[in-house]
Design a protein around this motif. Structure first.
Motif, short mmCIF file in Angstrom:
data_model
loop_
_atom_site.label_atom_id
_atom_site.label_comp_id
_atom_site.label_asym_id
_atom_site.label_seq_id
_atom_site.Cartn_x
_atom_site.Cartn_y
_atom_site.Cartn_z
N THR A 68 0.86 -1.19 0.00
CA THR A 68 0.00 0.00 0.00
C THR A 68 0.89 1.23 0.00
OG1 THR A 68 -0.12 0.14 2.42
CG2 THR A 68 -1.79 -1.20 1.32
N GLN A 69 0.47 2.22 -0.75
CA GLN A 69 1.25 3.45 -0.86
C GLN A 69 0.32 4.64 -0.74
OE1 GLN A 69 3.90 3.42 -4.18
NE2 GLN A 69 4.97 5.28 -3.56
N ARG A 70 0.57 5.48 0.23
CA ARG A 70 -0.26 6.65 0.48
C ARG A 70 0.29 7.86 -0.28
NH1 ARG A 70 -3.64 5.24 4.55
NH2 ARG A 70 -2.99 3.47 5.84
N PRO A 110 6.22 2.04 -1.13
CA PRO A 110 5.02 1.42 -0.55
C PRO A 110 5.36 0.68 0.75
CG PRO A 110 5.80 0.13 -2.41
CD PRO A 110 6.63 1.38 -2.39
N SER A 138 -3.80 -0.58 6.52
CA SER A 138 -3.52 -0.88 5.11
C SER A 138 -4.35 -0.06 4.14
CB SER A 138 -3.76 -2.37 4.85
OG SER A 138 -5.09 -2.73 5.17
N GLY A 139 -5.40 0.62 4.61
CA GLY A 139 -6.20 1.47 3.76
C GLY A 139 -7.53 0.84 3.38
N GLN A 184 -10.23 -0.61 1.13
CA GLN A 184 -10.35 -1.24 -0.18
C GLN A 184 -11.70 -0.96 -0.82
OE1 GLN A 184 -10.74 -5.70 -2.18
NE2 GLN A 184 -9.98 -5.52 -0.09
N ASP A 211 -10.77 -3.40 4.51
CA ASP A 211 -9.46 -2.87 4.14
C ASP A 211 -8.74 -3.87 3.23
OD1 ASP A 211 -8.38 -4.83 5.78
OD2 ASP A 211 -7.96 -3.46 7.43
N PHE A 212 -7.50 -3.55 2.85
CA PHE A 212 -6.78 -4.34 1.85
C PHE A 212 -6.27 -5.68 2.37
CE2 PHE A 212 -6.62 -0.24 -0.31
CZ PHE A 212 -6.91 -0.62 -1.61
#
Length: 287
Positions: A100-102, A108, A221-222, A224, A269-270
Motif C-alpha cells: 500500500t502506498q499513500r 510502498p 492498510s487502507g 479497499q 481494508d486491503f
C-alpha cells in the motif's frame, strides 16, 4: 421510474404493479396491470397515472395483498448511474504481503495479508529442519511451532534462518512489514444540494431530494471498498453493492417496504479486515 423489489424470497415468482389516477383504488380508473421481475425494475407509467401499488405473486400463483398506495413522483426516474452499480466482491489477498502506498509516500509499505507467517522447508522430511527467528536484533529464538502468530498491530522487523540436523545454516532472511488487525470505520452524512446537514441526532426529518454520502477511514492498510444494501429487514439476505456515488433517499423509498426501510453499510481494508454492519432506519410518510 425505478423500483427495487425483494429478490431473496424463493417463494416469489414475480410482482404485479397497478397504476392509479387517485389514491382511491376503488373509484380511480385502472390501467392494465404490469408484471415485474424481482430485483431492480425500470417501469414506465402512463402520463395520467399519479399513484401505484404492488403485490407479490408466488410460484403457486397465489397473489399477496396489495401494498400501500404510493405516489409516483416520490420515486426516482431511471438513470445510467443506477444501472452501473456493481455487486461488492472484495479482492482476497493472495500473497504473503500487501503493498500500500499513500499520497506523498516514496516507497510502498508492506502489510501482512494475514496475522500469521508459516514456515516450511523444501528438504526431505527425513532431514529435520529447525527455524530460528528474532525481532529488531534481539536474541535468536527457536521456532517451536510451524508458524508465527501476530496478535498486536504495529511495525515489525523480522529475521529468520533455517538449520538442518547436520548444522548447515541457511542465509538470514529479513522482512520489514506492518500488521493491521483493525477494520475501517464508515461514516454517513446526509446531503441536500451538496450541503451537509447531518446533526448527529437519532431522529431527523429530511427532504425527499436528500442524498446519503458514505466515507471510510483506516489507519492501517487502507480502505479497499465501501459497500451498502437497502433492505426491509435487518436480517434480510441480500447482495451488497459497491458504494461509488451518493445514494438518493428516494432509492430507499422505492423499495416500497411494508413498514420500515434500512440502509446497511460497511467497509473492508486491503488485508481483509471487515467492519461490522452499520444500519440506519427510515420511515416514510406515504401521504
Amino acid at each position: 421510474m425505478t423500483l427495487f423489489l425483494e429478490d431473496q424470497n424463493p417463494l416469489i415468482a414475480f410482482y404485479e404493479i397497478e397504476f392509479l389516477r387517485s389514491e382511491d383504488a376503488k373509484s380511480s380508473p385502472l390501467f392494465p396491470i404490469q408484471t415485474l421481475k424481482p430485483g431492480r425494475s425500470i417501469v414506465k407509467a402512463d402520463a395520467l397515472a399519479k399513484y401505484f401499488r404492488v403485490r407479490a405473486v408466488s410460484k403457486l400463483n397465489v397473489r399477496g395483498h396489495w401494498s400501500k398506495i404510493q405516489e409516483i413522483k416520490r420515486y426516482p426516474a431511471s438513470n445510467a448511474n443506477l444501472s452501473q452499480r456493481e455487486y461488492a466482491k472484495p479482492a482476497e489477498p493472495k500473497d504473503l504481503f500487501v503493498k500500500t502506498q499513500r499520497p506523498n509516500q516514496l516507497e510502498p509499505d508492506l502489510y501482512l495479508s494475514k496475522p500469521e507467517i508459516s514456515f516450511f522447508s523444501p528438504k526431505a522430511e527425513s532431514q529435520k529442519v529447525k527455524f530460528y527467528y528474532r525481532y529488531a536484533d534481539v536474541n535468536w529464538r527457536l521456532l517451536t511451532e510451524t508458524s508465527l502468530q501476530f496478535t498486536e498491530e504495529g511495525e515489525y522487523n523480522l529475521e529468520y534462518y533455517a538449520m538442518d540436523e547436520l548444522g548447515n545454516r541457511d542465509t538470514i532472511q529479513k522482512y520489514h512489514f506492518y500488521v493491521d488487525l483493525k477494520p475501517p470505520r464508515t461514516s454517513l452524512k446526509f446531503l441536500l444540494e451538496g450541503k451537509d446537514f447531518s446533526n448527529g441526532q437519532n431522529q431527523a426529518f429530511m427532504h425527499p431530494n436528500t442524498n446519503i454520502q458514505l466515507s471510510a477511514d483506516d489507519s492501517g492498510s487502507g480502505v479497499q471498498q465501501i459497500s451498502y444494501r437497502i433492505v426491509c429487514r435487518i436480517d434480510e439476505k441480500k447482495d451488497w453493492l459497491v458504494y461509488t456515488i451518493p445514494i438518493p433517499v428516494s432509492e430507499i423509498q422505492s423499495l416500497a417496504c411494508p413498514s420500515d426501510s434500512f440502509i446497511q453499510f460497511r467497509s473492508i481494508d486491503f488485508v481483509g479486515n471487515q467492519e461490522l454492519d452499520q444500519s440506519i432506519r427510515f420511515q416514510f410518510n406515504q401521504k
